[in-house]
Scaffold this motif. Structure first.
Motif, PDB file in Angstrom:
ATOM      1  N   GLY A 154      -7.545 -31.514  11.177  1.00 28.31           N
ATOM      2  CA  GLY A 154      -6.774 -32.301  12.155  1.00 28.31           C
ATOM      3  C   GLY A 154      -7.728 -33.023  13.095  1.00 28.31           C
ATOM      4  O   GLY A 154      -8.700 -33.643  12.669  1.00 28.31           O
ATOM      5  N   GLY A 155      -7.469 -32.903  14.387  1.00 26.93           N
ATOM      6  CA  GLY A 155      -8.313 -33.582  15.367  1.00 26.93           C
ATOM      7  C   GLY A 155      -9.736 -33.042  15.400  1.00 26.93           C
ATOM      8  O   GLY A 155     -10.648 -33.714  15.881  1.00 26.93           O
ATOM      9  N   LYS A 207     -10.377 -25.994  18.433  1.00 25.75           N
ATOM     10  CA  LYS A 207     -10.009 -25.817  19.837  1.00 25.75           C
ATOM     11  C   LYS A 207      -9.398 -24.426  20.041  1.00 25.75           C
ATOM     12  O   LYS A 207      -9.757 -23.701  20.961  1.00 25.75           O
ATOM     13  N   PHE A 209      -9.414 -21.850  17.845  1.00 32.48           N
ATOM     14  CA  PHE A 209     -10.062 -20.831  17.024  1.00 32.48           C
ATOM     15  C   PHE A 209      -9.020 -19.915  16.375  1.00 32.48           C
ATOM     16  O   PHE A 209      -9.229 -18.723  16.193  1.00 32.48           O
ATOM     17  N   GLY A 268      -6.387 -31.981  20.677  1.00 33.67           N
ATOM     18  CA  GLY A 268      -7.219 -31.996  19.473  1.00 33.67           C
ATOM     19  C   GLY A 268      -7.487 -33.405  18.967  1.00 33.67           C
ATOM     20  O   GLY A 268      -8.616 -33.774  18.647  1.00 33.67           O
ATOM     21  N   GLU A 354       1.174 -37.717  15.341  1.00 34.50           N
ATOM     22  CA  GLU A 354       1.281 -36.395  15.964  1.00 34.50           C
ATOM     23  C   GLU A 354       1.640 -36.542  17.443  1.00 34.50           C
ATOM     24  O   GLU A 354       2.295 -35.687  18.030  1.00 34.50           O
ATOM     25  N   LYS A 513       3.738 -23.666   9.808  1.00 31.31           N
ATOM     26  CA  LYS A 513       2.709 -22.603   9.876  1.00 31.31           C
ATOM     27  C   LYS A 513       3.382 -21.239   9.798  1.00 31.31           C
ATOM     28  O   LYS A 513       2.940 -20.357   9.063  1.00 31.31           O
TER      29      LYS A 513
HETATM   30  O1  LIG Z   1      -8.778 -27.469  16.662  1.00 33.34           O
HETATM   31  P1  LIG Z   1      -7.735 -26.545  16.149  1.00 33.34           P
HETATM   32  O2  LIG Z   1      -7.188 -25.659  17.207  1.00 33.34           O
HETATM   33  O3  LIG Z   1      -8.251 -25.758  14.964  1.00 33.34           O
HETATM   34  O4  LIG Z   1      -6.509 -27.404  15.651  1.00 33.34           O
HETATM   35  C1  LIG Z   1      -6.621 -28.298  14.605  1.00 33.34           C
HETATM   36  C2  LIG Z   1      -5.455 -29.244  14.542  1.00 33.34           C
HETATM   37  O5  LIG Z   1      -4.253 -28.538  14.335  1.00 33.34           O
HETATM   38  C3  LIG Z   1      -3.192 -29.134  15.062  1.00 33.34           C
HETATM   39  O6  LIG Z   1      -2.831 -28.285  16.080  1.00 33.34           O
HETATM   40  C4  LIG Z   1      -2.001 -29.363  14.226  1.00 33.34           C
HETATM   41  O7  LIG Z   1      -1.723 -28.258  13.443  1.00 33.34           O
HETATM   42  C5  LIG Z   1      -3.770 -30.428  15.602  1.00 33.34           C
HETATM   43  O8  LIG Z   1      -3.155 -30.889  16.741  1.00 33.34           O
HETATM   44  C6  LIG Z   1      -5.197 -30.055  15.802  1.00 33.34           C
HETATM   45  O9  LIG Z   1      -6.009 -31.169  15.916  1.00 33.34           O
END
Ligand SMILES: O=P(O)(O)OC[C@H]1O[C@](O)(CO)[C@@H](O)[C@@H]1O
Length: 550
Positions: A154-155, A207, A209, A268, A354, A513
């Motif tokens: 993701g981000g 972010k 973990f 994220g 998102e 999830k």
């Molecule tokens: O950086 P993390 O907490 O692993 O999250 C990864 C990605 O998962 C999300 O929460 C979506 O599932 C995104 O917003 C985020 O960028």
């Protein structure tokens, strides 16, 4: 019933105005106004925007700006910069702008200036990048690193991947950079095939973990490392993490001094400017990373201070609202005519979808208007030989951004002129189209009979009147790439602010999830009394009969 966006006088004015604009053709708009290009052109922070090929008049623009004012956009922009808790469901500010606040003016969260923490994190990155580049920090067999593998999704994946690829001409070429995101085991398997454990550094990017894909891939990476010469003592040399959840990272086995910070107030999909950008800094160096921040900062200043009428992200956000809410568009295409920027559609897709894929407003009430569009796209000119057919002759309306540098990093033969001509000809064709009369005349000129020309001409008609923006910059440099991405971030905020939705949460991704965990129990034959729907149970049976369990 509380008044909503659709009750604003400017909304009704735009509805009435749309009826007037819909029958007009952009061909005529250009023919009637030689100043149209100048009238609808603006630039800031090195980014130039030609928005003259849109189905708008000066009145459309002024009505849209009225809508922005009536929807309190200026106040909402200011609220973001002042660190107000605009992410209302999570009671947090959204302060990606603080990460590139090179002016260092204090920005407070809960009464505390966050800028010292931001500066410390940059300093920590600076030292780390220097130690890796100067080979002060080496692998377990004392060899300098040759490869970094960023594990995140993701981000924590799309932004750094886009930017490091966009800035390939600036790589210092001592390090290869790889990304692993997917929980499909093929992703990590393929990446690990090409690296040497002695000289590979892993950056675990999460972010929270707590993201399953990232943690499972990290476990695989760690076992691979331990099986191939590494041991529990040397793991610290090869694994670092970026997270807002230090405790979980430590429990997972990452050494505290190898953890870079993140904060709740960075979303994220807005995090590439933080230590999540480490792969960028490691590939282009810290000076390049700071130039990236400075480009974004210049766009932030423009967004905060420029009048709405000349404000790039505001204009783009309003155009999106015009097409989505008044002219029936469902999607928006991102078409970078720059090989290095080919990852842009994927990043903007997450950023926009998102953020603004929401159907309740800030009070939790269902909106009576459509919100975020479907974002899609790909690299030009490749797309011209694929999906542009639908843009030209399909029944759906998809405004498009054509993004192109004025100069190429690789001026091979006349390639850049050809690329540029392709880009402009697409926007021109979308705008002007081809009438039946023109199509027929062309066929007659080629020697076709009147009968054949009459039969074929309707298939060659291109309606035109299809909107596009052309976004230009001198070259894809760290600074312009920073400004470009920040422009899109703010465009997304403009739209979310006007739609009165929260652009900074993403509850929609949670249900999948949760359900995924229940299904996983069944696939791994772990005890579960939960009876699922017939389709899902049937598919689980298929996996149990023919699939692999571990
Ligand atoms: O950086 P993390 O907490 O692993 O999250 C990864 C990605 O998962 C999300 O929460 C979506 O599932 C995104 O917003 C985020 O960028």
């Amino acid at each position: 019933m509380k008044p909503t966006l659709t009750d604003l006088p400017s909304w009704s004015a735009l509805e009435a105005h749309a009826k007037h604009i819909i029958p007009l053709h952009m061909r005529d708009m250009f023919a009637n106004d030689p100043e149209r290009f100048k009238r609808f052109f603006t630039e800031a922070a090195g980014i130039k925007l030609d928005y003259s090929k849109n189905r708008i008049s000066a009145e459309t623009k002024s009505l849209l700006v009225n809508l922005a004012r009536e929807a309190n956009l200026p106040e909402k922009i200011e609220a973001m910069f002042q660190g107000k808790a605009i992410n209302t469901t999570e009671k947090r500010p959204a302060l990606h702008i603080a990460l590139r606040n090179l002016a260092n003016d204090p920005i407070e969260v809960d009464g505390k200036d966050i800028m010292p923490d931001v500066r410390d994190a940059l300093q920590q990155m600076d030292q780390f990048v220097w130690r890796i580049h100067s080979a002060q920090w080496r692998g377990f067999s004392n060899k300098p690193f040759t490869d970094i593998i960023s594990i995140g999704i993701g981000g924590s994946f799309l932004g750094p991947k886009l930017v490091s690829a966009s800035l390939k001409p600036y790589w210092n070429n001592t390090l290869n950079c790889h990304y692993v995101a997917n929980i499909d085991g093929s992703h990590i398997t393929e990446v690990l095939k090409h690296v040497n454990p002695e000289t590979t550094l892993f950056i675990i990017q999460s972010k929270s973990f707590g993201t399953q894909e990232t943690l499972e891939n990290t476990k695989v990476a760690r076992s691979w490392f331990l099986r191939n010469g590494g041991n529990l003592e040397t793991i610290a040399k090869h694994f670092v993490a970026v997270t807002a959840n230090t405790q979980s990272a430590i429990e997972f086995g990452i050494q505290e001094e190898n953890i870079f910070p993140m904060w709740d107030w960075v979303g994220g999909r807005y995090s590439l400017w933080s230590a999540i950008g480490l792969p960028i800094a490691l590939t282009i160096g810290m000076d390049g990373f700071k130039a990236l921040l400075s480009g974004a900062h210049a766009m932030d200043n423009h967004f905060r201070t420029a009048p709405l009428e000349e404000n790039l992200p505001v204009i783009q956000g309003l155009l999106g609202i015009w097409y989505g809410n008044f002219l029936g568009a469902d999607s928006h295409a991102i078409l970078p005519y720059d090989h290095y920027l080919r990852g842009l559609p994927a990043h903007i897709q997450q950023l926009d979808m998102e953020s603004n894929g929401k159907s309740v407003d800030l009070d939790g009430d269902e909106t009576d208007y459509t919100t975020g569009p479907i974002i899609w796209g790909g690299a030009g000119a490749n797309g011209q030989h694929a999906y542009h057919q639908l843009l030209h002759q399909g029944t759906r309306l998809s405004p498009a951004d054509f993004i192109i540098p004025l100069q190429s990093h690789n001026p091979v033969a006349t390639h850049h002129a050809i690329l540029f001509a392709n880009c402009l000809s697409q926007t021109q064709a979308l705008m002007q189209g081809k009438t039946e009369q023109e199509a027929k005349q062309e066929l007659l000129d080629k020697g076709l009979s009147h009968e054949d020309a009459n039969t074929l001409a309707p298939h060659k008609v291109i309606a035109g009147n299809k909107p596009s923006n052309t976004i230009l910059f001198d070259k894809a440099t760290p600074r312009t790439v920073g400004a470009l991405i920040a422009m899109y971030e703010h465009k997304v905020y403009v739209q979310g602010a006007i739609w009165n939705i929260n652009s900074f949460d993403q509850w929609g991704v949670e249900l999948g999830k949760q359900l995924g965990n229940e299904i996983l129990h069944k696939l791994l034959d772990e005890p579960s009394n939960k009876q699922l729907d017939a389709s899902t149970e049937g598919l689980i049976d298929l996996y149990s009969t023919y699939g692999t369990s571990i």
